[in-house]
Write a protein that holds these residues in place. Structure first.
Motif, PDB file in Angstrom:
ATOM      1  N   ILE A 135       0.840  -1.196   0.000  1.00  0.00           N
ATOM      2  CA  ILE A 135       0.000   0.000   0.000  1.00  0.00           C
ATOM      3  C   ILE A 135       0.878   1.250   0.000  1.00  0.00           C
ATOM      4  O   ILE A 135       0.623   2.212  -0.740  1.00  0.00           O
ATOM      5  CB  ILE A 135      -0.936   0.001   1.230  1.00  0.00           C
ATOM      6  N   ARG A 136       1.910   1.243   0.818  1.00  0.00           N
ATOM      7  CA  ARG A 136       2.822   2.396   0.862  1.00  0.00           C
ATOM      8  C   ARG A 136       3.516   2.588  -0.479  1.00  0.00           C
ATOM      9  O   ARG A 136       3.721   3.724  -0.928  1.00  0.00           O
ATOM     10  CB  ARG A 136       3.852   2.210   1.975  1.00  0.00           C
ATOM     11  N   ALA A 137       3.885   1.491  -1.125  1.00  0.00           N
ATOM     12  CA  ALA A 137       4.572   1.592  -2.410  1.00  0.00           C
ATOM     13  C   ALA A 137       3.668   2.185  -3.484  1.00  0.00           C
ATOM     14  O   ALA A 137       4.120   2.969  -4.328  1.00  0.00           O
ATOM     15  CB  ALA A 137       5.065   0.211  -2.843  1.00  0.00           C
ATOM     16  N   LEU A 138       2.407   1.818  -3.448  1.00  0.00           N
ATOM     17  CA  LEU A 138       1.459   2.361  -4.421  1.00  0.00           C
ATOM     18  C   LEU A 138       1.129   3.821  -4.138  1.00  0.00           C
ATOM     19  O   LEU A 138       0.935   4.618  -5.062  1.00  0.00           O
ATOM     20  CB  LEU A 138       0.167   1.541  -4.405  1.00  0.00           C
ATOM     21  N   GLY A 139       1.081   4.171  -2.870  1.00  0.00           N
ATOM     22  CA  GLY A 139       0.592   5.493  -2.505  1.00  0.00           C
ATOM     23  C   GLY A 139      -0.923   5.476  -2.387  1.00  0.00           C
ATOM     24  O   GLY A 139      -1.601   4.579  -2.924  1.00  0.00           O
ATOM     25  N   GLU A 140      -1.451   6.456  -1.695  1.00  0.00           N
ATOM     26  CA  GLU A 140      -2.882   6.450  -1.370  1.00  0.00           C
ATOM     27  C   GLU A 140      -3.771   6.361  -2.604  1.00  0.00           C
ATOM     28  O   GLU A 140      -4.694   5.545  -2.669  1.00  0.00           O
ATOM     29  CB  GLU A 140      -3.238   7.708  -0.569  1.00  0.00           C
ATOM     30  N   TYR A 141      -3.491   7.183  -3.620  1.00  0.00           N
ATOM     31  CA  TYR A 141      -4.403   7.262  -4.758  1.00  0.00           C
ATOM     32  C   TYR A 141      -4.330   6.010  -5.631  1.00  0.00           C
ATOM     33  O   TYR A 141      -5.362   5.479  -6.064  1.00  0.00           O
ATOM     34  CB  TYR A 141      -4.119   8.525  -5.565  1.00  0.00           C
ATOM     35  N   ALA A 142      -3.121   5.534  -5.886  1.00  0.00           N
ATOM     36  CA  ALA A 142      -2.987   4.322  -6.701  1.00  0.00           C
ATOM     37  C   ALA A 142      -3.529   3.102  -5.958  1.00  0.00           C
ATOM     38  O   ALA A 142      -4.097   2.200  -6.576  1.00  0.00           O
ATOM     39  CB  ALA A 142      -1.530   4.111  -7.096  1.00  0.00           C
ATOM     40  N   ALA A 143      -3.353   3.060  -4.636  1.00  0.00           N
ATOM     41  CA  ALA A 143      -3.912   1.953  -3.858  1.00  0.00           C
ATOM     42  C   ALA A 143      -5.437   1.951  -3.960  1.00  0.00           C
ATOM     43  O   ALA A 143      -6.053   0.896  -4.155  1.00  0.00           O
ATOM     44  CB  ALA A 143      -3.474   2.057  -2.403  1.00  0.00           C
ATOM     45  N   GLU A 144      -6.046   3.109  -3.828  1.00  0.00           N
ATOM     46  CA  GLU A 144      -7.502   3.190  -3.949  1.00  0.00           C
ATOM     47  C   GLU A 144      -7.949   2.846  -5.361  1.00  0.00           C
ATOM     48  O   GLU A 144      -9.008   2.233  -5.560  1.00  0.00           O
ATOM     49  CB  GLU A 144      -7.991   4.576  -3.555  1.00  0.00           C
ATOM     50  N   GLU A 145      -7.136   3.203  -6.359  1.00  0.00           N
ATOM     51  CA  GLU A 145      -7.472   2.840  -7.732  1.00  0.00           C
ATOM     52  C   GLU A 145      -7.436   1.324  -7.903  1.00  0.00           C
ATOM     53  O   GLU A 145      -8.332   0.737  -8.535  1.00  0.00           O
ATOM     54  CB  GLU A 145      -6.489   3.501  -8.706  1.00  0.00           C
ATOM     55  N   ALA A 146      -6.414   0.685  -7.349  1.00  0.00           N
ATOM     56  CA  ALA A 146      -6.323  -0.770  -7.450  1.00  0.00           C
ATOM     57  C   ALA A 146      -7.523  -1.440  -6.780  1.00  0.00           C
ATOM     58  O   ALA A 146      -8.106  -2.391  -7.319  1.00  0.00           O
ATOM     59  CB  ALA A 146      -5.024  -1.260  -6.825  1.00  0.00           C
ATOM     60  N   ILE A 147      -7.893  -0.941  -5.605  1.00  0.00           N
ATOM     61  CA  ILE A 147      -9.052  -1.491  -4.905  1.00  0.00           C
ATOM     62  C   ILE A 147     -10.321  -1.289  -5.740  1.00  0.00           C
ATOM     63  O   ILE A 147     -11.144  -2.200  -5.872  1.00  0.00           O
ATOM     64  CB  ILE A 147      -9.196  -0.840  -3.518  1.00  0.00           C
ATOM     65  N   ALA A 148     -10.464  -0.102  -6.315  1.00  0.00           N
ATOM     66  CA  ALA A 148     -11.654   0.206  -7.113  1.00  0.00           C
ATOM     67  C   ALA A 148     -11.729  -0.659  -8.368  1.00  0.00           C
ATOM     68  O   ALA A 148     -12.826  -1.024  -8.818  1.00  0.00           O
ATOM     69  CB  ALA A 148     -11.656   1.688  -7.490  1.00  0.00           C
ATOM     70  N   LEU A 149     -10.588  -1.002  -8.955  1.00  0.00           N
ATOM     71  CA  LEU A 149     -10.583  -1.834 -10.157  1.00  0.00           C
ATOM     72  C   LEU A 149     -10.807  -3.308  -9.817  1.00  0.00           C
ATOM     73  O   LEU A 149     -11.457  -4.037 -10.581  1.00  0.00           O
ATOM     74  CB  LEU A 149      -9.250  -1.673 -10.894  1.00  0.00           C
ATOM     75  N   ALA A 150     -10.279  -3.759  -8.684  1.00  0.00           N
ATOM     76  CA  ALA A 150     -10.393  -5.170  -8.329  1.00  0.00           C
ATOM     77  C   ALA A 150     -11.763  -5.521  -7.765  1.00  0.00           C
ATOM     78  O   ALA A 150     -12.273  -6.625  -7.994  1.00  0.00           O
ATOM     79  CB  ALA A 150      -9.307  -5.535  -7.312  1.00  0.00           C
ATOM     80  N   THR A 151     -12.371  -4.598  -7.023  1.00  0.00           N
ATOM     81  CA  THR A 151     -13.595  -4.915  -6.300  1.00  0.00           C
ATOM     82  C   THR A 151     -14.744  -5.373  -7.208  1.00  0.00           C
ATOM     83  O   THR A 151     -15.410  -6.375  -6.890  1.00  0.00           O
ATOM     84  CB  THR A 151     -14.020  -3.718  -5.436  1.00  0.00           C
TER      85      THR A 151
END
Length: 297
Positions: free
Chosen positions: A258-274
């Motif tokens: 999560i830290r490596a992705l950063g807040e916005y990219a982490a939320e993007e990954a969650i939004a795409l996977a969900t």
């Protein structure tokens, strides 16, 4: 029983932690491997005998021709006898390389069938690969082994997503194992509390993990003696707090991606996977309830 979503020290549920939400989004994608008929058929064609031999050999294949003791320690929740019935015999029927190649091919076909038609997975694959590549694999042998698996350059994004999701879930899982041990739980006791929290049917866990009723009852007695369970097998207040502490520690140990992705990219990954996770569960490609405890995110 109701699901345990105990608030953490910050007043929020541990399920709201971004590392937990990322797991909830990617776990059904990974978990298709355990329910897709393509995977079981591929293991049989490779020469493996029975579903559980395919399971143990397939999940452990990147580690090489490994024996039951190490696999039992890493997989944690299974009875030693259950693992020993599959390994090392599996390697006499098919090599780890053959098992891995057949598994990846089957997973690719299963994903093509089960994921939404026309879904563009390129961005999710890129994000998850970056997250997986950021993991520290110290004391995480299963995740480390899967991180060494290499796909062909022309691999479809769906298989790239699956492999990166697998590395991330095993990274989280390795951390979950040693935080459970640090909290004084062995594999059977962890399974009993998993069932007591309402995350999986206890009867199904007992059978699928290979424990006897006597062993399960002994674990219940031990946990009652510790004050983790009441006499009816439900989590006590102390038991709920114990599980919450394990899950909070698991989230913390799974936070590097999560830290490596950063807040916005982490939320993007969650939004795409969900939505993919929801689709797999809604179409019953990944059934709920299941022994993993994964639910619709």
């Amino acid at each position: 029983m109701t699901r345990d979503t105990t608030a953490g020290a910050d007043g929020g549920s541990y399920e709201n932690h971004p590392a937990r939400r990322l797991w909830a989004g990617i776990e059904p994608i990974h978990a298709l491997v355990y329910f897709a008929p393509e995977v079981g058929d591929a293991a049989t064609k490779a020469g493996l005998k029975g579903w559980f031999m395919g399971y143990f050999a397939g999940r452990a294949a990147p580690l090489g021709a490994i024996g039951p003791e190490a696999v039992g320690a890493m997989f944690f929740g299974f009875a030693p006898d259950k693992v020993a019935r599959a390994l090392p015999d599996a390697w006499s029927f098919a090599s780890p390389r053959e098992v891995l190649d057949s598994r990846l091919d089957a997973v690719d076909r299963a994903l093509a069938r089960a994921l939404p038609a026309g879904a563009d997975l390129t961005r999710l694959a890129t994000l998850l690969e970056h997250a997986a590549g950021s993991c520290d694999f110290g004391a995480r042998p299963l995740a480390a082994a899967w991180s060494g698996v290499r796909l062909p350059e022309d691999a479809h994004p769906r298989l790239r997503v699956w492999l990166a999701a697998t590395v991330l879930r095993e990274h989280r899982g390795d951390g979950h194992v040693f935080t459970a041990v640090d909290h004084g739980l062995d594999g059977l006791q962890a399974s009993v509390t998993h069932a007591a929290a309402g995350l999986a049917p206890g009867e199904r866990l007992l059978v699928s993990r290979g424990w006897t009723e006597k062993q399960w009852e002994r674990a219940l007695v031990e946990l009652i003696g510790r004050g983790v369970l009441d006499t009816e097998g439900n989590l006590t207040e102390a038991g709920v707090a114990l599980r919450a502490s394990v899950e909070q520690s698991t989230n913390r140990l799974a936070s590097a991606p999560i830290r490596a992705l950063g807040e916005y990219a982490a939320e993007e990954a969650i939004a795409l996977a969900t939505p993919l996770a929801r689709h797999l569960i809604d179409t019953e490609a990944v059934p709920v309830p299941n022994p993993i405890g994964v639910t619709r995110p």
